[in-house]
Design a protein around this motif. Structure first.
Motif, PDB file in Angstrom:
ATOM      1  N   TYR A 120       0.832  -1.203   0.000  1.00  0.00           N
ATOM      2  CA  TYR A 120       0.000   0.000   0.000  1.00  0.00           C
ATOM      3  C   TYR A 120       0.871   1.259   0.000  1.00  0.00           C
ATOM      4  CZ  TYR A 120      -3.597   3.371   1.166  1.00  0.00           C
ATOM      5  OH  TYR A 120      -4.432   4.455   1.152  1.00  0.00           O
ATOM      6  N   ALA A 121       1.946   1.240   0.774  1.00  0.00           N
ATOM      7  CA  ALA A 121       2.862   2.393   0.809  1.00  0.00           C
ATOM      8  C   ALA A 121       3.507   2.597  -0.561  1.00  0.00           C
ATOM      9  CB  ALA A 121       3.922   2.198   1.888  1.00  0.00           C
ATOM     10  N   CYS A 122       3.836   1.506  -1.245  1.00  0.00           N
ATOM     11  CA  CYS A 122       4.407   1.611  -2.606  1.00  0.00           C
ATOM     12  C   CYS A 122       3.392   2.210  -3.573  1.00  0.00           C
ATOM     13  CB  CYS A 122       4.848   0.235  -3.113  1.00  0.00           C
ATOM     14  SG  CYS A 122       6.371  -0.363  -2.372  1.00  0.00           S
ATOM     15  N   ASP A 123       2.160   1.731  -3.506  1.00  0.00           N
ATOM     16  CA  ASP A 123       1.110   2.265  -4.385  1.00  0.00           C
ATOM     17  C   ASP A 123       0.902   3.751  -4.140  1.00  0.00           C
ATOM     18  OD1 ASP A 123       0.744  -0.253  -5.452  1.00  0.00           O
ATOM     19  OD2 ASP A 123      -1.062  -0.693  -4.281  1.00  0.00           O
ATOM     20  N   THR A 124       0.830   4.143  -2.879  1.00  0.00           N
ATOM     21  CA  THR A 124       0.641   5.551  -2.527  1.00  0.00           C
ATOM     22  C   THR A 124       1.819   6.389  -2.996  1.00  0.00           C
ATOM     23  OG1 THR A 124      -0.655   4.900  -0.594  1.00  0.00           O
ATOM     24  CG2 THR A 124       0.222   7.129  -0.599  1.00  0.00           C
ATOM     25  N   SER A 125       3.032   5.895  -2.813  1.00  0.00           N
ATOM     26  CA  SER A 125       4.238   6.601  -3.230  1.00  0.00           C
ATOM     27  C   SER A 125       4.276   6.768  -4.753  1.00  0.00           C
ATOM     28  CB  SER A 125       5.477   5.831  -2.754  1.00  0.00           C
ATOM     29  OG  SER A 125       6.660   6.423  -3.212  1.00  0.00           O
ATOM     30  N   ARG A 126       3.907   5.722  -5.461  1.00  0.00           N
ATOM     31  CA  ARG A 126       3.893   5.764  -6.934  1.00  0.00           C
ATOM     32  C   ARG A 126       2.866   6.792  -7.423  1.00  0.00           C
ATOM     33  NH1 ARG A 126       2.839   0.978  -7.391  1.00  0.00           N
ATOM     34  NH2 ARG A 126       4.940   0.169  -7.382  1.00  0.00           N
ATOM     35  N   LYS A 131       1.550  12.175  -9.658  1.00  0.00           N
ATOM     36  CA  LYS A 131       0.882  13.476  -9.507  1.00  0.00           C
ATOM     37  C   LYS A 131       1.901  14.610  -9.545  1.00  0.00           C
ATOM     38  CE  LYS A 131      -3.136  12.068  -6.795  1.00  0.00           C
ATOM     39  NZ  LYS A 131      -3.741  12.104  -5.451  1.00  0.00           N
ATOM     40  N   ASN A 132       3.013  14.431  -8.842  1.00  0.00           N
ATOM     41  CA  ASN A 132       4.055  15.465  -8.820  1.00  0.00           C
ATOM     42  C   ASN A 132       4.669  15.659 -10.205  1.00  0.00           C
ATOM     43  OD1 ASN A 132       3.755  16.079  -6.113  1.00  0.00           O
ATOM     44  ND2 ASN A 132       5.306  14.614  -5.452  1.00  0.00           N
ATOM     45  N   ALA A 133       4.857  14.567 -10.939  1.00  0.00           N
ATOM     46  CA  ALA A 133       5.409  14.671 -12.293  1.00  0.00           C
ATOM     47  C   ALA A 133       4.451  15.430 -13.198  1.00  0.00           C
ATOM     48  CB  ALA A 133       5.699  13.286 -12.852  1.00  0.00           C
ATOM     49  N   LYS A 134       3.151  15.136 -13.095  1.00  0.00           N
ATOM     50  CA  LYS A 134       2.149  15.850 -13.898  1.00  0.00           C
ATOM     51  C   LYS A 134       2.110  17.317 -13.523  1.00  0.00           C
ATOM     52  CE  LYS A 134      -0.821  11.903 -14.809  1.00  0.00           C
ATOM     53  NZ  LYS A 134      -2.084  11.241 -14.502  1.00  0.00           N
ATOM     54  N   LEU A 135       2.196  17.610 -12.227  1.00  0.00           N
ATOM     55  CA  LEU A 135       2.190  18.987 -11.753  1.00  0.00           C
ATOM     56  C   LEU A 135       3.412  19.726 -12.272  1.00  0.00           C
ATOM     57  CD1 LEU A 135       0.793  21.112  -9.990  1.00  0.00           C
ATOM     58  CD2 LEU A 135       2.129  20.265  -8.061  1.00  0.00           C
ATOM     59  N   ASN A 136       4.554  19.081 -12.221  1.00  0.00           N
ATOM     60  CA  ASN A 136       5.784  19.701 -12.742  1.00  0.00           C
ATOM     61  C   ASN A 136       5.678  19.967 -14.239  1.00  0.00           C
ATOM     62  OD1 ASN A 136       6.981  19.744 -10.233  1.00  0.00           O
ATOM     63  ND2 ASN A 136       8.124  17.848 -10.554  1.00  0.00           N
ATOM     64  N   LEU A 137       5.081  19.033 -14.986  1.00  0.00           N
ATOM     65  CA  LEU A 137       4.914  19.224 -16.428  1.00  0.00           C
ATOM     66  C   LEU A 137       3.946  20.368 -16.731  1.00  0.00           C
ATOM     67  CD1 LEU A 137       4.763  15.578 -17.816  1.00  0.00           C
ATOM     68  CD2 LEU A 137       6.573  17.272 -18.180  1.00  0.00           C
ATOM     69  N   SER A 138       2.926  20.496 -15.911  1.00  0.00           N
ATOM     70  CA  SER A 138       1.946  21.565 -16.159  1.00  0.00           C
ATOM     71  C   SER A 138       2.514  22.941 -15.814  1.00  0.00           C
ATOM     72  CB  SER A 138       0.661  21.314 -15.360  1.00  0.00           C
ATOM     73  OG  SER A 138       0.893  21.473 -13.973  1.00  0.00           O
ATOM     74  N   ASN A 139       3.592  22.981 -15.054  1.00  0.00           N
ATOM     75  CA  ASN A 139       4.205  24.256 -14.680  1.00  0.00           C
ATOM     76  C   ASN A 139       5.293  24.700 -15.672  1.00  0.00           C
ATOM     77  OD1 ASN A 139       2.660  24.664 -12.407  1.00  0.00           O
ATOM     78  ND2 ASN A 139       4.063  23.501 -11.082  1.00  0.00           N
TER      79      ASN A 139
END
Length: 145
Positions: A120-126, A131-139
């Motif tokens: 579960y921790a791996c799934d949450t981390s992934r 999400k962070n990668a998408k956010l970085n791309l949108s910026n």
């Protein structure tokens, strides 16, 4: 860079989930029948006991020599899963009474419980990394000139 500085989903699949949980979260997780000896005082102790009418009641304590109010108990061990997972990921030493572990829906051993927490921790981390990668791309601003 230490083990705990690496996002958990980037680590290799462990051979022992109990050891991986100890290494990554800095905690110990055991399943035992020896919860009333006083040796585990201060640990997060997950217990199942039988009520007077024969109903299994589940609860958490840090001191088995003290009484627990019935209002702080539940008839479904799964109700305490979030707290158990949080205690493990929070670095608390966790002792799980064998009967309590048997009531969970994941196998009943420390290895089974730690595997579920790890996965579960791996799934949450992934998901967080995506999400962070998408956010970085949108910026990123594109110069279309």
């Amino acid at each position: 860079m230490s083990y705990a500085d690496t996002p958990i989903h980037e680590l290799p699949q462990p051979d022992s989930y109990v050891q991986a949980i100890e290494d990554y979260f800095g905690t110990e997780v055991i399943v035992t029948d020896d919860i009333y000896s006083g040796k585990l005082k201060g640990w997060a102790i997950y217990i199942t006991e039988e009520s007077m009418d024969g109903t299994p009641m589940h609860y958490i304590t840090q001191d088995t020599s003290k009484c627990t109010y019935l209002a702080n108990m539940t008839t479904d061990a799964q109700d305490l899963w979030d707290e158990l997972e949080s205690d493990i990921k929070g670095g608390y030493k966790v002792a799980i009474y064998t009967w309590f572990a048997d009531e969970l829906n994941n196998g009943g051993t420390a290895e089974d419980i730690c595997e579920e927490v790890w996965d579960y921790a791996c799934d949450t981390s992934r998901i967080d990394a995506e999400k962070n990668a998408k956010l970085n791309l949108s910026n990123i601003e594109v110069d279309e000139s």
